[in-house]
Design a protein around this motif. Structure first.
Motif, PDB file in Angstrom:
ATOM      1  N   ASP A 103       0.842  -1.200   0.000  1.00  0.00           N
ATOM      2  CA  ASP A 103       0.000   0.000   0.000  1.00  0.00           C
ATOM      3  C   ASP A 103       0.877   1.250   0.000  1.00  0.00           C
ATOM      4  N   THR A 104       0.414   2.290  -0.698  1.00  0.00           N
ATOM      5  CA  THR A 104       1.144   3.554  -0.690  1.00  0.00           C
ATOM      6  C   THR A 104       0.327   4.601   0.054  1.00  0.00           C
ATOM      7  N   VAL A 105       1.043   5.458   0.776  1.00  0.00           N
ATOM      8  CA  VAL A 105       0.427   6.564   1.505  1.00  0.00           C
ATOM      9  C   VAL A 105       1.275   7.796   1.277  1.00  0.00           C
ATOM     10  N   LYS A 106       0.638   8.961   1.455  1.00  0.00           N
ATOM     11  CA  LYS A 106       1.356  10.222   1.295  1.00  0.00           C
ATOM     12  C   LYS A 106       1.124  11.050   2.551  1.00  0.00           C
ATOM     13  N   TYR A 107       2.207  11.522   3.158  1.00  0.00           N
ATOM     14  CA  TYR A 107       2.132  12.324   4.369  1.00  0.00           C
ATOM     15  C   TYR A 107       2.944  13.597   4.199  1.00  0.00           C
ATOM     16  N   GLN A 108       2.482  14.658   4.863  1.00  0.00           N
ATOM     17  CA  GLN A 108       3.300  15.859   5.004  1.00  0.00           C
ATOM     18  C   GLN A 108       3.655  15.975   6.478  1.00  0.00           C
ATOM     19  N   ILE A 109       4.911  16.267   6.776  1.00  0.00           N
ATOM     20  CA  ILE A 109       5.375  16.394   8.154  1.00  0.00           C
ATOM     21  C   ILE A 109       5.169  17.840   8.594  1.00  0.00           C
ATOM     22  N   VAL A 110       4.334  18.016   9.627  1.00  0.00           N
ATOM     23  CA  VAL A 110       3.918  19.347  10.072  1.00  0.00           C
ATOM     24  C   VAL A 110       4.071  19.471  11.589  1.00  0.00           C
ATOM     25  N   GLY A 111       3.729  20.638  12.111  1.00  0.00           N
ATOM     26  CA  GLY A 111       3.788  20.889  13.544  1.00  0.00           C
ATOM     27  C   GLY A 111       2.637  20.234  14.290  1.00  0.00           C
ATOM     28  N   GLU A 112       2.745  20.234  15.589  1.00  0.00           N
ATOM     29  CA  GLU A 112       1.773  19.567  16.467  1.00  0.00           C
ATOM     30  C   GLU A 112       0.350  20.092  16.286  1.00  0.00           C
ATOM     31  N   ASP A 113       0.188  21.400  16.168  1.00  0.00           N
ATOM     32  CA  ASP A 113      -1.142  21.999  16.111  1.00  0.00           C
ATOM     33  C   ASP A 113      -1.867  21.766  14.803  1.00  0.00           C
ATOM     34  N   GLU A 114      -1.157  21.421  13.753  1.00  0.00           N
ATOM     35  CA  GLU A 114      -1.814  21.260  12.456  1.00  0.00           C
ATOM     36  C   GLU A 114      -1.908  19.811  12.010  1.00  0.00           C
ATOM     37  N   ALA A 115      -1.423  18.876  12.818  1.00  0.00           N
ATOM     38  CA  ALA A 115      -1.458  17.464  12.459  1.00  0.00           C
ATOM     39  C   ALA A 115      -2.898  16.976  12.337  1.00  0.00           C
TER      40      ALA A 115
END
Length: 158
Positions: free
Chosen positions: A101-113
């Motif tokens: 399976d493929t997934v796409k994530y953006q690494i962001v700050g705690e408040d916007e996760a």
């Protein structure tokens, strides 16, 4: 106090919430308190107690947001030059080595996760395992069901 990373979009979301709290929520709760006071005896006035509780929450949230924004290091992911490595703000496409399976994530700050939107917290186990990886690298993540292995398919800075 140490700085906390946040994307440009996350900082704008916090600023919008702060504006809403100061211009809409705070005046509304002040009006509700005044109306409850006008009813007379405050010792058994549930409307007054509820309005005071709401006021405490609003004031606390305003202080929390102002504190976060004062120490925030705003990062625009499109301006990041990570040299192909996974860094804060990067969007990463992963392939689960077991399932394919493929997934796409953006690494962001705690408040916007928000996992449903593909936004993962920089301090999450998967983000920590990905930082510094490049396309073709494998990241091992300790998950509740055991160790999961992901291959980094693509890294972009959007």
């Amino acid at each position: 106090m140490a700085t906390i990373p946040i994307t440009k979009r996350g900082a704008e979301m916090l600023k919008a919430e702060l504006h809403r709290l100061k211009t809409l929520e705070r005046p509304a709760v002040i009006t509700a308190i005044a109306e409850a006071r006008a009813q007379g005896d405050l010792s058994e006035n549930a409307d007054y107690d509820a309005a005071k509780d709401r006021q405490g929450f609003i004031e606390g949230r305003i202080q929390e947001i102002e504190g976060k924004l004062s120490v925030a290091q705003v990062i625009d992911p499109s301006g990041v030059d990570g040299g192909g490595k996974v860094v804060f703000g990067a969007t990463v496409e992963l392939e689960d080595e077991d399932s394919g399976d493929t997934v796409k994530y953006q690494i962001v700050g705690e408040d916007e996760a928000d996992l449903k939107q593909g936004l993962i917290n920089i301090s999450s186990p998967i983000a920590r395992a990905l930082i510094g990886k490049e396309e073709g690298d494998t990241a091992e993540v300790q998950a509740p069901g055991g160790v999961r292995r992901y291959e980094v398919v693509a890294v972009s800075y959007l």
